[in-house]
Design an enzyme around this catalytic site. Structure first.
Site, PDB file in Angstrom:
ATOM      1  N   SER A 144      12.674 -48.062 -44.897  1.00 44.71           N
ATOM      2  CA  SER A 144      12.695 -46.835 -44.105  1.00 44.71           C
ATOM      3  C   SER A 144      13.942 -46.024 -44.406  1.00 44.71           C
ATOM      4  O   SER A 144      15.068 -46.489 -44.216  1.00 44.71           O
ATOM      5  CB  SER A 144      12.661 -47.184 -42.608  1.00 44.71           C
ATOM      6  OG  SER A 144      13.147 -46.097 -41.848  1.00 44.71           O
TER       7      SER A 144
ATOM      8  N   ARG B 288      19.182 -33.807 -43.444  1.00 46.21           N
ATOM      9  CA  ARG B 288      20.425 -34.360 -43.998  1.00 46.21           C
ATOM     10  C   ARG B 288      21.478 -33.281 -44.199  1.00 46.21           C
ATOM     11  O   ARG B 288      22.669 -33.493 -43.949  1.00 46.21           O
ATOM     12  CB  ARG B 288      20.129 -35.082 -45.314  1.00 46.21           C
ATOM     13  CG  ARG B 288      19.408 -36.416 -45.018  1.00 46.21           C
ATOM     14  CD  ARG B 288      18.448 -36.777 -46.110  1.00 46.21           C
ATOM     15  NE  ARG B 288      17.837 -38.077 -45.877  1.00 46.21           N
ATOM     16  CZ  ARG B 288      16.739 -38.280 -45.122  1.00 46.21           C
ATOM     17  NH1 ARG B 288      16.138 -37.273 -44.505  1.00 46.21           N
ATOM     18  NH2 ARG B 288      16.232 -39.496 -44.988  1.00 46.21           N
TER      19      ARG B 288
ATOM     20  N   GLY C  76      11.493 -37.953 -35.190  1.00 43.45           N
ATOM     21  CA  GLY C  76      12.024 -39.308 -35.383  1.00 43.45           C
ATOM     22  C   GLY C  76      13.228 -39.297 -36.303  1.00 43.45           C
ATOM     23  O   GLY C  76      14.234 -39.982 -36.067  1.00 43.45           O
TER      24      GLY C  76
ATOM     25  N   LYS D   1       4.342 -44.107 -36.707  1.00 46.62           N
ATOM     26  CA  LYS D   1       4.711 -42.706 -36.956  1.00 46.62           C
ATOM     27  C   LYS D   1       4.452 -41.872 -35.699  1.00 46.62           C
ATOM     28  O   LYS D   1       4.342 -42.408 -34.618  1.00 46.62           O
ATOM     29  CB  LYS D   1       3.920 -42.197 -38.164  1.00 46.62           C
ATOM     30  CG  LYS D   1       4.273 -42.938 -39.463  1.00 46.62           C
ATOM     31  CD  LYS D   1       5.689 -42.628 -39.868  1.00 46.62           C
ATOM     32  CE  LYS D   1       6.118 -43.451 -41.053  1.00 46.62           C
ATOM     33  NZ  LYS D   1       7.540 -43.290 -41.340  1.00 46.62           N
TER      34      LYS D   1
ATOM     35  N   SER E  36      13.050 -33.435 -44.828  1.00 46.80           N
ATOM     36  CA  SER E  36      14.029 -34.540 -44.900  1.00 46.80           C
ATOM     37  C   SER E  36      15.383 -34.025 -45.385  1.00 46.80           C
ATOM     38  O   SER E  36      16.434 -34.388 -44.852  1.00 46.80           O
ATOM     39  CB  SER E  36      13.535 -35.619 -45.867  1.00 46.80           C
ATOM     40  OG  SER E  36      12.393 -36.235 -45.348  1.00 46.80           O
TER      41      SER E  36
ATOM     42  N   GLN F 185      14.886 -43.522 -42.791  1.00 46.04           N
ATOM     43  CA  GLN F 185      15.549 -43.147 -41.536  1.00 46.04           C
ATOM     44  C   GLN F 185      16.560 -44.225 -41.138  1.00 46.04           C
ATOM     45  O   GLN F 185      17.671 -43.916 -40.727  1.00 46.04           O
ATOM     46  CB  GLN F 185      14.516 -42.941 -40.432  1.00 46.04           C
ATOM     47  CG  GLN F 185      13.600 -41.762 -40.716  1.00 46.04           C
ATOM     48  CD  GLN F 185      12.609 -41.506 -39.610  1.00 46.04           C
ATOM     49  OE1 GLN F 185      12.614 -42.168 -38.586  1.00 46.04           O
ATOM     50  NE2 GLN F 185      11.741 -40.531 -39.814  1.00 46.04           N
TER      51      GLN F 185
ATOM     52  N   ASP G 104       3.934 -40.412 -45.893  1.00 50.22           N
ATOM     53  CA  ASP G 104       3.476 -39.286 -45.069  1.00 50.22           C
ATOM     54  C   ASP G 104       2.181 -38.651 -45.591  1.00 50.22           C
ATOM     55  O   ASP G 104       1.558 -37.848 -44.895  1.00 50.22           O
ATOM     56  CB  ASP G 104       4.571 -38.210 -44.983  1.00 50.22           C
ATOM     57  CG  ASP G 104       5.775 -38.700 -44.177  1.00 50.22           C
ATOM     58  OD1 ASP G 104       5.618 -39.648 -43.376  1.00 50.22           O
ATOM     59  OD2 ASP G 104       6.881 -38.150 -44.365  1.00 50.22           O
TER      60      ASP G 104
ATOM     61  N   ARG H   7       8.407 -44.486 -30.245  1.00 51.06           N
ATOM     62  CA  ARG H   7       8.766 -44.927 -31.610  1.00 51.06           C
ATOM     63  C   ARG H   7       9.889 -45.956 -31.591  1.00 51.06           C
ATOM     64  O   ARG H   7      10.832 -45.846 -30.813  1.00 51.06           O
ATOM     65  CB  ARG H   7       9.110 -43.698 -32.452  1.00 51.06           C
ATOM     66  CG  ARG H   7       7.874 -42.809 -32.456  1.00 51.06           C
ATOM     67  CD  ARG H   7       7.909 -41.729 -33.432  1.00 51.06           C
ATOM     68  NE  ARG H   7       8.011 -42.197 -34.792  1.00 51.06           N
ATOM     69  CZ  ARG H   7       8.233 -41.376 -35.812  1.00 51.06           C
ATOM     70  NH1 ARG H   7       8.376 -40.094 -35.587  1.00 51.06           N
ATOM     71  NH2 ARG H   7       8.313 -41.855 -37.028  1.00 51.06           N
TER      72      ARG H   7
ATOM     73  N   ARG I 239      -1.044 -43.931 -37.227  1.00 51.70           N
ATOM     74  CA  ARG I 239      -1.798 -43.190 -38.245  1.00 51.70           C
ATOM     75  C   ARG I 239      -2.863 -44.026 -38.951  1.00 51.70           C
ATOM     76  O   ARG I 239      -3.686 -43.460 -39.668  1.00 51.70           O
ATOM     77  CB  ARG I 239      -0.841 -42.550 -39.261  1.00 51.70           C
ATOM     78  CG  ARG I 239      -0.138 -41.343 -38.693  1.00 51.70           C
ATOM     79  CD  ARG I 239       0.660 -40.592 -39.748  1.00 51.70           C
ATOM     80  NE  ARG I 239       1.343 -39.458 -39.131  1.00 51.70           N
ATOM     81  CZ  ARG I 239       2.448 -38.907 -39.613  1.00 51.70           C
ATOM     82  NH1 ARG I 239       2.999 -39.383 -40.720  1.00 51.70           N
ATOM     83  NH2 ARG I 239       3.004 -37.874 -39.000  1.00 51.70           N
TER      84      ARG I 239
HETATM   85  C1  S3P Z   1      11.795 -39.562 -43.295  1.00 47.32           C
HETATM   86  C2  S3P Z   1      11.449 -40.847 -43.576  1.00 47.32           C
HETATM   87  C3  S3P Z   1      10.112 -41.421 -43.369  1.00 47.32           C
HETATM   88  C4  S3P Z   1       9.058 -40.337 -43.157  1.00 47.32           C
HETATM   89  C5  S3P Z   1       9.522 -39.233 -42.254  1.00 47.32           C
HETATM   90  C6  S3P Z   1      10.807 -38.596 -42.785  1.00 47.32           C
HETATM   91  C7  S3P Z   1      13.186 -39.129 -43.523  1.00 47.32           C
HETATM   92  O1  S3P Z   1      10.167 -42.262 -42.239  1.00 47.32           O
HETATM   93  O2  S3P Z   1       7.871 -40.893 -42.654  1.00 47.32           O
HETATM   94  O3  S3P Z   1       8.530 -38.231 -42.144  1.00 47.32           O
HETATM   95  O4  S3P Z   1      13.453 -37.918 -43.582  1.00 47.32           O
HETATM   96  O5  S3P Z   1      14.044 -40.012 -43.657  1.00 47.32           O
HETATM   97  P1  S3P Z   1      10.657 -43.781 -42.384  1.00 47.32           P
HETATM   98  O6  S3P Z   1      11.882 -43.757 -43.173  1.00 47.32           O
HETATM   99  O7  S3P Z   1      10.917 -44.298 -41.010  1.00 47.32           O
HETATM  100  O8  S3P Z   1       9.525 -44.479 -43.057  1.00 47.32           O
END
Ligand code: S3P
Length: 446
Positions: A169, A30, A96, A348, A26, A171, A321, A124, A352
């Site tokens: 989330s 970023r 994703g 996911k 993650s 993301q 996760d 997704r 899952r």
């Molecule tokens: C992530 C956020 C999570 C996680 C993914 C990485 C990220 O997803 O499951 O593996 O780096 O922002 P969500 O924010 O959609 O739950």
């Protein structure tokens, strides 16, 4: 030809020793994106080099961002927010995070871009980012009215919005914040529970203006970011696998060094402790240098009695996760292990909830699926079996943990996907003494 791979696992060996997990996936995402937007150079030290992060590196390179390897670091030459139109579709593979966050960055760029991924990524949900990015002024289209990739984005001038997300989330939050950095005025995102907060930590470190009030984060548009050195901590979501393997073997004792201490990522350790696991967390020196988040050493020791627990509510986004792996630990515990409020797990890399229940049942455990989770009745023994990862990296690695704790041989089909998040997974296990128990065979499908 696609390399799918196959693990063959024989139980019996106990992992022991110390390892460093790969850099956090993650934070690497970023660092790449904010580094690409910033003025000047960003050095990402200890970046994750798994397939997801490499896919984002490739997409950013196609947008004119120079990214080079410099020893153990990635050097990113910032564009100051002016990217170059890509020559073709940007492929994000299985990622994703890469696709959703990059969409936020592209929303302000005055050119057309098309973002696509593999079959899993194409399933997704994207409406959760498409809707706010449209509200900010970007033109975003996608399959089924913008619900699924491929996404087509024509960016332009953006206005700040106040957005409330239904799902917790990171993301979604990060995609909107990245767009907000280039929008007019302030942009806020309010989430129902706190999700991982790496974006909020990194923006001010690079000179952006950001405020937090409870579950709302606000970012000011138009302030430019400065490239910086960023040390990427070890990925707790990767470290979790060898740690759980140690807990499940009578003689296991494994230490993970340099893993992120961020509470939005380490709730799986709280759960394991609640289950009676012997876990030791020790602070490490030099935490906050170079934009690093604080890190810890974690030791897990097997042989103790484990009991089931209930996971739900606000805890879910902080261990989302790790749930398939925790379920494997649950299957080897006494009592019942329950997950609820985790509907997001169905969205996911695979569904899952269904995949975890299928996995546990294949090993002989009694598991029951619910719309928002599942229960597993703890069994004293699991039996080796043949399972399919479905191309989902976390399911493949959870299956290895189950195979090590089961009686007899286990075959995990589709092992190659572990490289999505944990490059060097097999090498790490071999260094912990599991080389004789787990072997990987290449198998290609054309
Ligand atoms: C992530 C956020 C999570 C996680 C993914 C990485 C990220 O997803 O499951 O593996 O780096 O922002 P969500 O924010 O959609 O739950």
């Amino acid at each position: 030809m696609e390399a799918r791979g196959r693990y063959r696992i024989l139980p019996g060996a106990s992992p022991s020793g110390t390892f460093r997990p790969p850099g956090d996936k993650s934070i690497t995402h970023r660092g790449l994106l904010l580094g690409a937007m910033a003025e000047g150079t960003t050095l990402l030290l200890g970046a994750n080099r798994g397939e997801d992060c490499r896919a984002l590196e490739g997409a950013l390179s196609a947008l004119g961002v120079a990214i080079t390897e410099e020893g153990e670091a990635l050097r990113i030459e910032g564009s100051g927010g002016r990217l170059r139109p890509p020559g073709g579709t940007l492929h994000l593979g299985n990622a994703g995070t890469g696709l959703r966050l990059l969409a936020g960055l592209l929303a302000s760029q005055r050119f057309d871009a098309r973002l696509d991924g593999d079959d899993s990524l194409r399933r997704r949900p994207m409406g959760r980012i498409v809707e706010p990015l449209r509200r900010m002024g970007a033109l975003v289209e996608g399959r089924e009215g913008g619900r699924f990739p491929p996404l087509f984005i024509r960016g332009g001038p953006l206005r700040g919005i106040d957005w409330r997300t239904e799902v917790a989330s990171a993301q979604v939050k990060s995609s909107i914040l990245l767009a907000g950095l280039r929008a007019e005025g302030w942009t806020s995102v309010t989430e129902p529970a706190l999700s991982r907060d790496h974006t909020e930590r990194m923006i001010p470190y690079m000179g952006g203006k950001l405020l937090r009030e409870g579950l709302t984060v606000r970012v000011e548009g138009g302030t430019s970011l400065r490239g910086r050195r960023i040390r990427v901590g070890g990925d707790p979501s990767a470290a979790a696998f060898p740690l759980a393997m140690a807990l499940l073997s009578p003689e296991g004792r494994v230490t993970a060094e340099g893993i992120l201490a961020n509470g939005t990522r380490t709730a799986f350790l709280d759960v394991l402790e609640r289950m009676g696991a012997r876990i030791l967390r020790e602070p490490e020196e030099g935490g906050a240098e170079e934009g690093a988040e604080e890190s810890i050493r974690v030791t897990a020791e097997g042989g103790g009695a484990l009991r089931g627990t209930v996971i739900g509510g606000d805890e879910i986004p902080r261990l989302i996760d790790e749930i398939p792996l925790l379920a494997v630990v649950g299957a080897r515990s006494s009592g019942v292990f329950t997950v609820r409020d985790a509907r997001e797990l169905r969205r996911k890399e695979s569904d899952r909830i269904a995949a975890t229940v299928r996995l546990l049942r294949a090993f002989g455990a009694e598991a029951e699926e619910r719309p928002d989770g599942f229960t597993v009745r703890g069994e004293l023994s699991l039996r080796g079996t043949r399972v399919e990862s479905g191309g989902d990296h976390r399911i493949a690695m959870a299956a290895v943990a189950a195979g090590l704790a089961a009686a007899g041989e286990t075959i995990v089909e589709g092992s190659a996907c572990a490289g999505v998040s944990f490059p060097g997974f097999m090498e790490t296990l071999a260094a912990l003494g599991l080389g004789g128990s787990i072997t990987e065979e290449e198998r290609c499908e054309g």
